[in-house]
Design an enzyme around this catalytic site. Structure first.
Site, PDB file in Angstrom:
ATOM      1  N   GLY A 239      -4.556  -4.398  -3.801  1.00  8.32           N
ATOM      2  CA  GLY A 239      -5.540  -3.370  -4.131  1.00  8.32           C
ATOM      3  C   GLY A 239      -4.762  -2.134  -4.522  1.00  8.32           C
ATOM      4  O   GLY A 239      -4.141  -1.507  -3.671  1.00  8.32           O
ATOM      5  N   HIS A 240      -4.744  -1.833  -5.808  1.00  4.28           N
ATOM      6  CA  HIS A 240      -3.954  -0.718  -6.316  1.00  4.28           C
ATOM      7  C   HIS A 240      -4.889   0.386  -6.792  1.00  4.28           C
ATOM      8  O   HIS A 240      -5.645   0.201  -7.734  1.00  4.28           O
ATOM      9  CB  HIS A 240      -3.039  -1.194  -7.455  1.00  4.28           C
ATOM     10  CG  HIS A 240      -1.996  -2.178  -6.992  1.00  4.28           C
ATOM     11  ND1 HIS A 240      -1.049  -2.722  -7.821  1.00  4.28           N
ATOM     12  CD2 HIS A 240      -1.735  -2.683  -5.767  1.00  4.28           C
ATOM     13  CE1 HIS A 240      -0.275  -3.544  -7.113  1.00  4.28           C
ATOM     14  NE2 HIS A 240      -0.683  -3.539  -5.876  1.00  4.28           N
TER      15      HIS A 240
ATOM     16  N   GLN B 170       2.018  -6.055  -3.126  1.00  7.46           N
ATOM     17  CA  GLN B 170       2.506  -6.195  -1.749  1.00  7.46           C
ATOM     18  C   GLN B 170       3.806  -5.392  -1.566  1.00  7.46           C
ATOM     19  O   GLN B 170       3.959  -4.377  -2.208  1.00  7.46           O
ATOM     20  CB  GLN B 170       2.716  -7.676  -1.362  1.00  7.46           C
ATOM     21  CG  GLN B 170       1.406  -8.464  -1.198  1.00  7.46           C
ATOM     22  CD  GLN B 170       0.777  -8.889  -2.514  1.00  7.46           C
ATOM     23  OE1 GLN B 170       1.413  -9.505  -3.340  1.00  7.46           O
ATOM     24  NE2 GLN B 170      -0.486  -8.564  -2.720  1.00  7.46           N
TER      25      GLN B 170
ATOM     26  N   ASP C 265       0.806  -1.223   0.000  1.00  4.03           N
ATOM     27  CA  ASP C 265       0.000   0.000   0.000  1.00  4.03           C
ATOM     28  C   ASP C 265       0.838   1.272   0.000  1.00  4.03           C
ATOM     29  O   ASP C 265       0.440   2.293   0.563  1.00  4.03           O
ATOM     30  CB  ASP C 265      -0.975   0.012   1.202  1.00  4.03           C
ATOM     31  CG  ASP C 265      -1.878  -1.205   1.186  1.00  4.03           C
ATOM     32  OD1 ASP C 265      -2.222  -1.678   0.097  1.00  4.03           O
ATOM     33  OD2 ASP C 265      -2.228  -1.693   2.284  1.00  4.03           O
TER      34      ASP C 265
HETATM   35  P1  GDP Z   1      -0.785   0.299  -3.575  1.00  6.94           P
HETATM   36  O1  GDP Z   1      -1.381  -0.968  -3.095  1.00  6.94           O
HETATM   37  O2  GDP Z   1       0.673   0.384  -3.311  1.00  6.94           O
HETATM   38  O3  GDP Z   1      -1.117   0.600  -5.005  1.00  6.94           O
HETATM   39  O4  GDP Z   1      -1.459   1.451  -2.702  1.00  6.94           O
HETATM   40  P2  GDP Z   1      -3.022   1.587  -2.323  1.00  6.94           P
HETATM   41  O5  GDP Z   1      -3.789   1.987  -3.515  1.00  6.94           O
HETATM   42  O6  GDP Z   1      -3.484   0.382  -1.588  1.00  6.94           O
HETATM   43  O7  GDP Z   1      -2.955   2.723  -1.231  1.00  6.94           O
HETATM   44  C1  GDP Z   1      -2.437   3.981  -1.530  1.00  6.94           C
HETATM   45  C2  GDP Z   1      -3.516   5.044  -1.231  1.00  6.94           C
HETATM   46  O8  GDP Z   1      -2.904   6.303  -1.191  1.00  6.94           O
HETATM   47  C3  GDP Z   1      -4.574   5.134  -2.313  1.00  6.94           C
HETATM   48  O9  GDP Z   1      -5.781   5.549  -1.722  1.00  6.94           O
HETATM   49  C4  GDP Z   1      -4.031   6.232  -3.236  1.00  6.94           C
HETATM   50  O10 GDP Z   1      -5.058   6.899  -3.944  1.00  6.94           O
HETATM   51  C5  GDP Z   1      -3.380   7.141  -2.244  1.00  6.94           C
HETATM   52  N1  GDP Z   1      -2.203   7.865  -2.731  1.00  6.94           N
HETATM   53  C6  GDP Z   1      -1.219   7.441  -3.574  1.00  6.94           C
HETATM   54  N2  GDP Z   1      -0.255   8.395  -3.682  1.00  6.94           N
HETATM   55  C7  GDP Z   1      -0.638   9.416  -2.888  1.00  6.94           C
HETATM   56  C8  GDP Z   1      -0.048  10.673  -2.536  1.00  6.94           C
HETATM   57  O11 GDP Z   1       1.053  11.032  -2.956  1.00  6.94           O
HETATM   58  N3  GDP Z   1      -0.744  11.455  -1.663  1.00  6.94           N
HETATM   59  C9  GDP Z   1      -1.938  11.074  -1.135  1.00  6.94           C
HETATM   60  N4  GDP Z   1      -2.539  11.917  -0.285  1.00  6.94           N
HETATM   61  N5  GDP Z   1      -2.522   9.907  -1.435  1.00  6.94           N
HETATM   62  C10 GDP Z   1      -1.873   9.085  -2.290  1.00  6.94           C
HETATM   63  P1  IMO Z   2      -0.871  -4.211  -2.237  1.00 10.73           P
HETATM   64  O1  IMO Z   2      -0.402  -4.767  -3.550  1.00 10.73           O
HETATM   65  C1  IMO Z   2      -0.952  -4.584   2.104  1.00 10.73           C
HETATM   66  C2  IMO Z   2      -1.003  -8.654   3.719  1.00 10.73           C
HETATM   67  C3  IMO Z   2      -2.245  -9.129   4.442  1.00 10.73           C
HETATM   68  C4  IMO Z   2      -1.618 -10.081   5.447  1.00 10.73           C
HETATM   69  C5  IMO Z   2      -0.471 -10.709   4.651  1.00 10.73           C
HETATM   70  C6  IMO Z   2      -0.817 -12.060   4.047  1.00 10.73           C
HETATM   71  O2  IMO Z   2      -2.176  -3.495  -2.309  1.00 10.73           O
HETATM   72  O3  IMO Z   2       0.203  -3.396  -1.589  1.00 10.73           O
HETATM   73  P2  IMO Z   2      -2.304 -12.794   1.980  1.00 10.73           P
HETATM   74  O4  IMO Z   2      -3.778 -12.601   1.707  1.00 10.73           O
HETATM   75  O5  IMO Z   2      -1.431 -12.189   0.929  1.00 10.73           O
HETATM   76  O6  IMO Z   2      -1.935 -14.215   2.265  1.00 10.73           O
HETATM   77  O7  IMO Z   2      -2.043 -11.989   3.355  1.00 10.73           O
HETATM   78  O8  IMO Z   2      -0.174  -9.795   3.619  1.00 10.73           O
HETATM   79  N1  IMO Z   2      -1.226  -8.147   2.352  1.00 10.73           N
HETATM   80  C7  IMO Z   2      -1.166  -6.862   2.007  1.00 10.73           C
HETATM   81  N2  IMO Z   2      -0.990  -5.756   2.769  1.00 10.73           N
HETATM   82  N3  IMO Z   2      -1.049  -4.472   0.766  1.00 10.73           N
HETATM   83  C8  IMO Z   2      -1.205  -5.567   0.001  1.00 10.73           C
HETATM   84  O9  IMO Z   2      -1.172  -5.520  -1.348  1.00 10.73           O
HETATM   85  C9  IMO Z   2      -1.306  -6.834   0.613  1.00 10.73           C
HETATM   86  N4  IMO Z   2      -1.481  -8.097   0.159  1.00 10.73           N
HETATM   87  C10 IMO Z   2      -1.407  -8.889   1.232  1.00 10.73           C
HETATM   88  O10 IMO Z   2      -2.925  -8.075   5.062  1.00 10.73           O
HETATM   89  O11 IMO Z   2      -1.038  -9.336   6.484  1.00 10.73           O
HETATM   90 MG    MG Z   3      -2.909  -1.669  -1.840  1.00 12.64          MG
END
Ligand code: GDP
Ligand code: IMO
Ligand code: MG
Length: 429
Positions: free
Chosen positions: A41-42, A225, A14
């Site tokens: 979840g991207h 991840q 994340d």
């Molecule tokens: P990922 O799994 O690495 O793709 O990240 P996620 O989408 O799970 O979580 C990142 C969150 O931060 C999302 O809600 C994005 O829209 C948000 N985000 C990404 N870059 C920035 C940033 O530079 N500033 C802020 N405020 N939010 C951001």
């Molecule tokens: P992105 O790509 C954050 C975490 C789960 C749990 C551990 C194992 O959005 O960054 P799993 O279901 O993979 O066997 O769970 O890994 N986890 C993540 N945490 N971002 C993710 O993906 C994750 N994918 C798995 O919360 O701790």
């Molecule tokens: Mg994510």
């Protein structure tokens, strides 16, 4: 200029990988996911529309780019089809733009059931997985009994594999866990239905990606991840079951290491973690809650609140090393606006001793106390700033501090959710 660029997570996921991959896709030709599944979840924001991708590469929102789901993934076909439908409904073209590796493995209904049973049984020691069947699907892959995407093309092979797996899994589910078993023929019928929808997207993606590299095309590899969730290099056993680190690109896409030019590590300007496991710089109490609200830190896949904490240089040095990072991408800098002072963790203290390398021992890591240095914060907003020089002086200093401590240049800075809330210090394509 590099032709192959990897974008991967340096923390516990994340970090904002989706946003960055979407932004870099403009100059790329192909975007390839190489591991994980719909545990990811991207989030991508385009014109105030938020789209969360789980299996499909975050480049898919650009109309003329090829997106590849590599062999290293475990795919829940039902979830994939739902994601494809959602994108199609939003007017996003998939036909010709999406390819799925024949060698990727399939998540089966019994994987979800067994994972739930195992997590429940662990009680307090549960991993806190996303319950998407990721772990059990990789177990079957390694046990050499997994069902692969290619099996969808051969109904009799598919039926035979499902029969064998279901009969063994039913023993486990009913006798060990006291749960209901599955009907192999029903599972087969469900999956043959998915085959009809997915077959036209299936391809030899290793050939496709290598040919593209040889032709000089620009290929972006999208990690899911993060390094600390890596099966080998993460906080085992509180990890996922794949290789989100740089080595995973090679095995998960079928590309040798000599073809990888640039490896960019995404670093959130602070740290978060979802699920259980050690997190030395976690901020407990009201300030941790404030950080979660400021950063909107709720899981993009499960909606779970993310644990929040300060930036951890001990963990990041480990990530720099095991990924051989060539550059850093700092995200969510704007979330730190107005927090003064900031803290960065420079070492851990364990039973009176200073530790500067990320411990392999879970029991040690769990007891490590962070050693912090205070850094001056800034009051002005950094949101949406597109030039480094326009950042408040202390924000510039914070970035320089990261760069100097880790010995890797900051190539990109993200200052907001939107595609163009970005400062590019170095172009990569
Ligand atoms: P990922 O799994 O690495 O793709 O990240 P996620 O989408 O799970 O979580 C990142 C969150 O931060 C999302 O809600 C994005 O829209 C948000 N985000 C990404 N870059 C920035 C940033 O530079 N500033 C802020 N405020 N939010 C951001
Ligand atoms: P992105 O790509 C954050 C975490 C789960 C749990 C551990 C194992 O959005 O960054 P799993 O279901 O993979 O066997 O769970 O890994 N986890 C993540 N945490 N971002 C993710 O993906 C994750 N994918 C798995 O919360 O701790
Ligand atoms: Mg994510």
């Amino acid at each position: 200029m590099s032709k192959t660029v990897v974008v991967l997570g340096t923390q516990w996921g994340d970090e904002g990988k989706g946003k960055i991959v979407d932004a870099l896709t403009e100059k790329a030709d192909i975007v390839v996911r190489f591991q994980g599944g719909n545990n990811a979840g991207h989030t991508v924001m385009v014109d105030d529309r938020e789209i969360i991708l789980h299996l499909i590469p975050s480049g898919i929102l650009h109309s003329d780019k090829l997106c590849v789901i590599g062999n290293g993934l475990v795919i829940n076909p039902k979830a994939l089809i739902e994601e494809m439908t959602e994108l199609s409904d939003r007017g996003i073209k998939l036909s010709g733009n999406l390819k799925i590796s024949k060698n990727a493995h399939l998540i089966m209904p019994y994987h979800l059931a067994i994972e739930k049973a195992k997590e429940d049984r662990k009680g307090k020691k549960k991993i806190g997985t996303t319950l998407r069947g990721i772990g059990p699907a990789y177990v079957d892959k390694m046990a050499r009994v997994g069902v692969r995407v290619v099996d969808l093309l051969y109904p009799e092979v598919l039926r035979e594999k499902i029969q064998a797996n279901v009969s063994e899994m039913n023993e486990l589910l009913t006798k060990v866990y006291g749960m209901d078993g599955f009907d192999a023929e029903e599972v087969y019928k469900e999956y043959i239905g998915y085959a009809e929808i997915l077959t036209s997207f299936v391809d030899d993606t290793d050939v496709l990606v290598n040919d593209a590299i040889d032709e000089g095309k620009r290929v972006l590899f999208e990690g899911a991840q993060g390094t600390l969730l890596d099966i080998d290099h993460g906080t085992y056993p509180y990890v996922t079951s794949s290789s989100p680190t740089a080595g995973g690109v090679c095995t998960g896409a079928g590309v040798g290491p000599t073809k990888i030019n640039t490896i960019l590590g995404v670093v959130k300007a602070y740290t978060t973690r979802v699920g259980s496991g050690p997190f030395p710089t976690e901020i407990m109490g009201p300030f941790g809650d404030e950080m979660r609200e400021r950063g909107g830190e709720y899981g993009a896949t499960t909606g779970r609140p993310r644990r929040c904490g300060w930036l951890d240089f001990v963990a990041l040095r480990h990530a720099v090393r095991v990924n051989s990072l060539t550059g850093l991408i700092i995200t969510k800098l704007d979330v730190l606006d107005g927090i003064d002072p900031l803290k960065v963790c420079v070492a851990y203290r364990y039973q009176g001793d200073l530790i500067t390398e990320f411990p392999k021992e879970l029991n040690i890591l769990e007891e490590c106390e962070p050693v912090y240095e205070e850094v001056q914060g800034w009051q002005d907003s950094t949101k949406g700033i597109k030039e480094f020089d326009k950042l408040p002086e202390n924000a510039q200093k914070y970035l320089k501090r990261i760069e100097e401590t880790l010995g890797v240049p900051v190539d990109i800075i993200s200052t907001g959710k939107k595609r163009d809330d970005i400062i590019v210090m170095k172009e990569h394509f």
